[in-house]
Scaffold this active site. Structure first.
Site, PDB file in Angstrom:
ATOM      1  N   GLU A 279       0.846  -1.189   0.000  1.00 36.29           N
ATOM      2  CA  GLU A 279       0.000   0.000   0.000  1.00 36.29           C
ATOM      3  C   GLU A 279       0.883   1.240   0.000  1.00 36.29           C
ATOM      4  O   GLU A 279       1.838   1.330   0.769  1.00 36.29           O
ATOM      5  CB  GLU A 279      -0.926   0.017   1.215  1.00 36.29           C
ATOM      6  CG  GLU A 279      -1.715   1.300   1.421  1.00 36.29           C
ATOM      7  CD  GLU A 279      -2.546   1.701   0.211  1.00 36.29           C
ATOM      8  OE1 GLU A 279      -2.405   2.859  -0.235  1.00 36.29           O
ATOM      9  OE2 GLU A 279      -3.304   0.855  -0.286  1.00 36.29           O
ATOM     10  N   ASP A 310       4.929   1.691  -3.647  1.00 40.58           N
ATOM     11  CA  ASP A 310       4.132   1.666  -4.867  1.00 40.58           C
ATOM     12  C   ASP A 310       4.089   0.226  -5.381  1.00 40.58           C
ATOM     13  O   ASP A 310       5.128  -0.460  -5.394  1.00 40.58           O
ATOM     14  CB  ASP A 310       4.755   2.588  -5.906  1.00 40.58           C
ATOM     15  CG  ASP A 310       4.084   2.469  -7.258  1.00 40.58           C
ATOM     16  OD1 ASP A 310       2.981   3.015  -7.424  1.00 40.58           O
ATOM     17  OD2 ASP A 310       4.664   1.800  -8.141  1.00 40.58           O
ATOM     18  N   GLY A 311       2.906  -0.218  -5.782  1.00 44.54           N
ATOM     19  CA  GLY A 311       2.752  -1.610  -6.194  1.00 44.54           C
ATOM     20  C   GLY A 311       3.672  -1.994  -7.327  1.00 44.54           C
ATOM     21  O   GLY A 311       4.318  -3.057  -7.291  1.00 44.54           O
ATOM     22  N   ASP A 328      -6.522  -5.126  -4.850  1.00 46.38           N
ATOM     23  CA  ASP A 328      -7.778  -4.587  -4.350  1.00 46.38           C
ATOM     24  C   ASP A 328      -8.556  -3.974  -5.510  1.00 46.38           C
ATOM     25  O   ASP A 328      -7.990  -3.607  -6.541  1.00 46.38           O
ATOM     26  CB  ASP A 328      -7.508  -3.525  -3.282  1.00 46.38           C
ATOM     27  CG  ASP A 328      -8.757  -3.119  -2.538  1.00 46.38           C
ATOM     28  OD1 ASP A 328      -9.515  -4.014  -2.124  1.00 46.38           O
ATOM     29  OD2 ASP A 328      -8.979  -1.904  -2.377  1.00 46.38           O
TER      30      ASP A 328
END
Length: 488
Positions: A279, A310-311, A328
């Site tokens: 997240e 950051d993903g 998500d």
């Protein structure tokens, strides 16, 4: 771009308007001091006007209104101040005029450095520490240093002391009147009766939890709805977490991109796996605690590790491999979300998967053109994809899909997994495969050839430019593949 345009236009217009005021150099200090006091007042007054306009439901477009009301007036006054400051600092002679080039360059350098430092400090220090409302007022108060300009120009005479006292009192009164700007600007997005329950501004995201008279809690990120504890919303988020975990024969390691309300990550945590939750925003992390009653108190689960990152950056720098990567529910039309629907992102996901790993991607109910575009992009990277849950979810794999009945039965031996799957109607293998819609061949026939989403062409973010915005959705009623060909 609208905000930047308003700032640049204000600076230019202010500089132009200041030209007549430079005719009498002996009055420049006094006029500059008045402009600085006016700038200090303009910031809280503009914030109050912004909130008033939104609450009165004026019809101006939101981005234009914010730019013109909040940014243009202070920028105009700053634009007026700059040539006066330049005249004071760099003038060769107060009577003959002219500018010393070296001193003008020094002033421009200081101005540039101040702009850089201010941008960094505003976003990463002031905003997280004080929030929008207090941060604006604190920064605006720095203009009150112009009191010393008045002193230099003519000493502390009674009229000038009265002027300073009046300006200070007006600034304090205006600052105390500034409302919660985030709440004022986004109020029109909320249902009637919703009340602000908790909120936190951060450098990345403003997270707010609101509550309805029924007791339902809703999570908003930057004023946009992200999650709630409504039963249907919770079921979809849990399915995003459970489905790839249940389909994988042995999901030892899993990653969840994005925390949100924590329901998806919470579902994954109920499996006998090591889970990394990625997240970017600390304010979102704090908001998840208000949904612990539906997210299994995910951040306190012993098998869960929270990664503030950051993903995409996490997947790019991660050396380990995951058996399952899910994300998500993120609306693709939100600004910046295109980076989690692009071919480049899916390639990062594929690279981070272990052999036999599964990737889940939520698509949702979208117009036909958008739907085919998103599915086609996913298929290009994961050609062995399958479609589930009424066409809302894609499960990608590098290898041909295989669903092992005995492996699913082994997962049910872990009591938390069995209870969590039964809660979403996946307690039996038959219930799991009933969610199947189509396989790779059917998906390729549905999408056909065409463009895909890329980092430099995130067209779903610009959905209003697409040909069938608001058009009918893809009809999947008769679109049913044979799941048994994949069952072992």
């Amino acid at each position: 771009s609208t905000l930047l345009g308003a700032v640049l236009a204000g600076l230019a217009a202010g500089s132009f308007a200041a030209t007549p005021l430079l005719v009498r150099p002996e009055r420049i200090v006094f006029r500059l001091a008045l402009l600085q006091l006016a700038t200090a007042l303009a910031v809280p007054l503009a914030a109050c006007a912004l909130a008033l306009g939104y609450r009165a439901e004026w019809l101006a477009p939101g981005d234009v209104y914010v730019s013109l009301i909040l940014a243009f007036p202070p920028a105009f006054l700053m634009g007026m101040s700059y040539p006066m400051g330049l005249a004071l600092w760099a003038a060769r002679d107060a009577t003959t005029g002219g500018v010393d080039a070296r001193r003008a360059g020094d002033l421009n350098s200081v101005n540039l450095i101040g702009g850089i430092v201010g941008a960094v400090a505003g976003g990463f220090v002031v905003l997280p520490a004080f929030g929008t409302r207090a941060g604006l007022c604190i920064l605006a108060s720095m203009y009150l240093v112009s009191f010393f300009l008045l002193c230099r120009d003519g000493g502390w005479s009674r009229p000038r002391m009265a002027l300073c006292a009046a300006a200070f009192g007006a600034f304090v009164a205006a600052s105390l009147s500034v409302p919660n700007l985030i709440d004022a600007v986004t109020t029109r997005r909320y249902a009637a009766g919703e009340q602000l329950f908790w909120w936190k501004e951060g450098a990345q995201t403003t997270a707010a939890v609101r509550i309805r008279p029924s007791g339902r809690r809703l999570l908003y990120l930057d004023g946009l709805h992200q999650a709630s504890d409504a039963r249907d919303v919770v079921l979809m988020h849990r399915l995003i977490g459970h489905l790839p975990m249940a389909l994988h024969p042995n999901p030892a390691r899993a990653a969840v991109i994005g925390l949100g309300g924590g329901v998806t990550a919470g579902a994954v945590s109920q499996h006998h796996s090591v889970v990394d939750v990625i997240e970017l925003s600390p304010s979102v992390v704090e908001s998840a605690a208000w949904f612990s009653h539906v997210n299994y108190n995910v951040l306190r689960q012993p098998n869960v590790t929270l990664r503030i990152d950051d993903g995409r950056n996490f997947l790019l720098s991660r050396s380990g491999r995951y058996d399952v990567i899910t994300a998500d529910l993120i609306q693709p039309e939100h600004a910046g979300a295109g980076s989690l629907y692009s071919r480049e992102y899916f390639r990062l996901v594929r690279r981070a998967l272990a052999p036999g790993g599964l990737a889940l991607q939520w698509i949702g109910d979208r117009p036909a053109h958008e739907y085919r575009l998103m599915v086609r992009t996913f298929l290009e990277v994961f050609p062995n994809s399958t479609l589930w849950a009424g066409g809302h979810l894609l499960v990608g794999s590098v290898r041909p899909p295989t669903f092992v009945r005995s492996a699913f039965a082994r997962q049910l031996q872990y009591q938390p997994t069995r209870a969590a799957l039964e809660d979403v109607g996946l307690g039996r293998f038959e219930q799991l495969i009933e969610r199947y819609v189509a396989g790779p061949a059917e998906l390729k026939a549905l999408t056909g050839p065409g463009a895909v989403l890329t980092d430099d062409r995130p067209v779903v973010e610009y959905f209003k430019s697409l040909p069938d915005t608001g058009a009918a959705r893809v009809d999947l009623a008769a679109f049913k593949g044979d799941v048994m060909r994949h069952v072992r």
